[in-house]
Design a protein around this motif. Structure first.
Motif, mmCIF file in Angstrom:
data_model
loop_
_atom_site.group_PDB
_atom_site.id
_atom_site.type_symbol
_atom_site.label_atom_id
_atom_site.label_comp_id
_atom_site.label_asym_id
_atom_site.label_seq_id
_atom_site.Cartn_x
_atom_site.Cartn_y
_atom_site.Cartn_z
ATOM 1 N N VAL A 188 -32.907 40.894 -12.928
ATOM 2 C CA VAL A 188 -32.116 40.358 -11.827
ATOM 3 C C VAL A 188 -31.083 41.569 -11.756
ATOM 4 O O VAL A 188 -30.413 41.902 -12.439
ATOM 5 C CB VAL A 188 -31.613 38.883 -11.756
ATOM 6 C CG1 VAL A 188 -30.417 39.029 -10.565
ATOM 7 C CG2 VAL A 188 -32.320 37.891 -11.669
ATOM 8 N N LEU A 189 -30.996 42.184 -10.501
ATOM 9 C CA LEU A 189 -30.133 43.233 -10.206
ATOM 10 C C LEU A 189 -29.070 42.405 -9.154
ATOM 11 O O LEU A 189 -29.305 41.501 -8.248
ATOM 12 C CB LEU A 189 -30.548 44.336 -9.464
ATOM 13 C CG LEU A 189 -31.547 44.873 -10.353
ATOM 14 C CD1 LEU A 189 -32.293 46.057 -9.501
ATOM 15 C CD2 LEU A 189 -30.774 45.942 -11.318
ATOM 16 N N VAL A 190 -27.730 42.730 -9.336
ATOM 17 C CA VAL A 190 -26.552 42.126 -8.437
ATOM 18 C C VAL A 190 -25.648 43.262 -7.623
ATOM 19 O O VAL A 190 -25.228 44.180 -8.351
ATOM 20 C CB VAL A 190 -25.681 41.267 -9.397
ATOM 21 C CG1 VAL A 190 -24.723 40.473 -8.552
ATOM 22 C CG2 VAL A 190 -26.507 40.381 -10.107
ATOM 23 N N ASP A 191 -25.520 42.991 -6.568
ATOM 24 C CA ASP A 191 -24.542 43.719 -5.751
ATOM 25 C C ASP A 191 -23.354 42.832 -5.246
ATOM 26 O O ASP A 191 -23.366 42.074 -4.599
ATOM 27 C CB ASP A 191 -25.056 44.320 -4.437
ATOM 28 C CG ASP A 191 -24.481 45.003 -3.430
ATOM 29 O OD1 ASP A 191 -23.174 45.115 -3.725
ATOM 30 O OD2 ASP A 191 -25.047 45.952 -2.659
ATOM 31 N N CYS A 192 -22.176 43.007 -6.210
ATOM 32 C CA CYS A 192 -20.973 42.146 -5.840
ATOM 33 C C CYS A 192 -20.575 42.418 -4.721
ATOM 34 O O CYS A 192 -20.340 41.325 -3.839
ATOM 35 C CB CYS A 192 -20.043 42.285 -7.128
ATOM 36 S SG CYS A 192 -20.647 42.065 -8.810
ATOM 37 N N PRO A 193 -20.245 43.506 -3.926
ATOM 38 C CA PRO A 193 -19.553 43.399 -2.573
ATOM 39 C C PRO A 193 -20.293 42.838 -1.629
ATOM 40 O O PRO A 193 -19.642 42.271 -0.732
ATOM 41 C CB PRO A 193 -19.194 44.994 -2.431
ATOM 42 C CG PRO A 193 -19.536 45.673 -3.775
ATOM 43 C CD PRO A 193 -20.360 44.672 -4.549
#
Length: 289
Positions: free
Chosen positions: A92-97
């Motif tokens: 899994v890759l995550v983009d917080c903004p």
């Protein structure tokens, strides 16, 4: 393992199988409370400080200031959102903004896992380009650098024994343990350097022969400008130079330290192997080596 949250708290990154319920939360004095988060979930902290919760059905942001309430992220595809990313779990890759995440599948054959029943991928750490990930592989002499968008895999051979784990990114460099050594990998060139063994061999009390022993989770100390390396079989914590990879100091603490959180003011919160006892060590004395 332990994740520092705020000025005076740390939380377990997962619920241990032996725990009666909830995630274990500690203050800097070692006092414990239980936080109820979903079962079969894991926590990780993004570079911007966001506390992320992984579950099989997705990713959420956890707010420690609001009774650990969770806000779910939206799932996207890599084609729809190629990055950059802020954090990674295995797969899994995550983009917080933007509050989104994308799944990826590893090329398992390219990992060159010798014995799938004995070894396998355990975690992913985002590299400085914020697109590729470093894949930790239990009981393996190498890690894998994987580009989820291009599905390209590159293996990086480590120094020392088999058993890489517990990676951290600091100053565009990937730091990880390989059983009894501290390894550093340039996040851009992927050049690898390794320390000498940092944990001496010890006599196995059950069988009576000398055997290798592992070190704990590496933690960078901003106060000391060095890496803190817990040694479960020596009852101490080494401070190791990030330049020479050699020990420069030693903190005697007894027990079997495996992980450590450093609070402002130098107080340490220590997790002993086998990951059950947590204790505090205020203002530890560092013996120069």
């Amino acid at each position: 393992m332990l994740i520092r949250i705020g000025a005076d708290q740390a939380i377990f990154s997962a619920r241990m199988a032996s725990d009666p319920g909830g995630f274990r939360l500690f203050d800097r004095k070692g006092h414990e409370t239980r936080i109820h988060l979903p079962d079969r979930s894991r926590l990780k902290q993004a570079d911007d400080g966001t506390l992320l919760l992984w579950q099989a059905d997705g990713i959420s942001a956890v707010d420690p200031t609001s009774d650990f309430s969770c806000q779910k992220f939206r799932e996207v595809s890599l084609e729809e959102h190629p990055g950059p990313w802020d954090s990674a779990f295995l797969g899994v890759l995550v983009d917080c903004p933007h509050r989104v995440f994308a799944r990826f599948d590893l090329d398992v054959e390219a990992l060159e896992i010798g014995d799938p029943g004995y070894s396998g991928p355990t975690d992913a750490t985002l590299l400085p380009d914020r697109r590729r990930v470093a894949i930790m592989i239990a009981r393996s002499p190498h890690i894998a650098i994987f580009d989820p968008a291009e599905r390209m895999t590159r293996l990086v051979v480590l120094g020392g024994s088999w058993g890489n784990n517990d990676a951290a990114l600091h100053d565009r460099t990937l730091w990880l343990t390989n059983y009894d050594r501290l390894c550093r990998i340039d996040g851009d060139t992927l050049e690898m350097r390794s320390s000498a063994p940092l944990q001496p061999r010890y006599r196995d009390p059950e069988h009576g022969f000398m055997t290798a022993a592992f070190i704990g989770v590496p933690r960078f100390s901003e106060t000391r400008g060095a890496w803190l390396i817990p040694r479960p079989y020596s009852g101490d914590i080494l401070t190791v130079s990030q330049d020479t990879l050699e020990p420069v100091g030693r903190i005697s603490c007894g027990g079997r330290p495996y992980d450590v959180v450093e609070f402002d003011g130098d107080d340490l919160l220590i997790l002993d192997h086998p990951m059950e006892t947590v204790r505090t060590l205020p203002n530890p004395l560092v013996e120069a080596l």
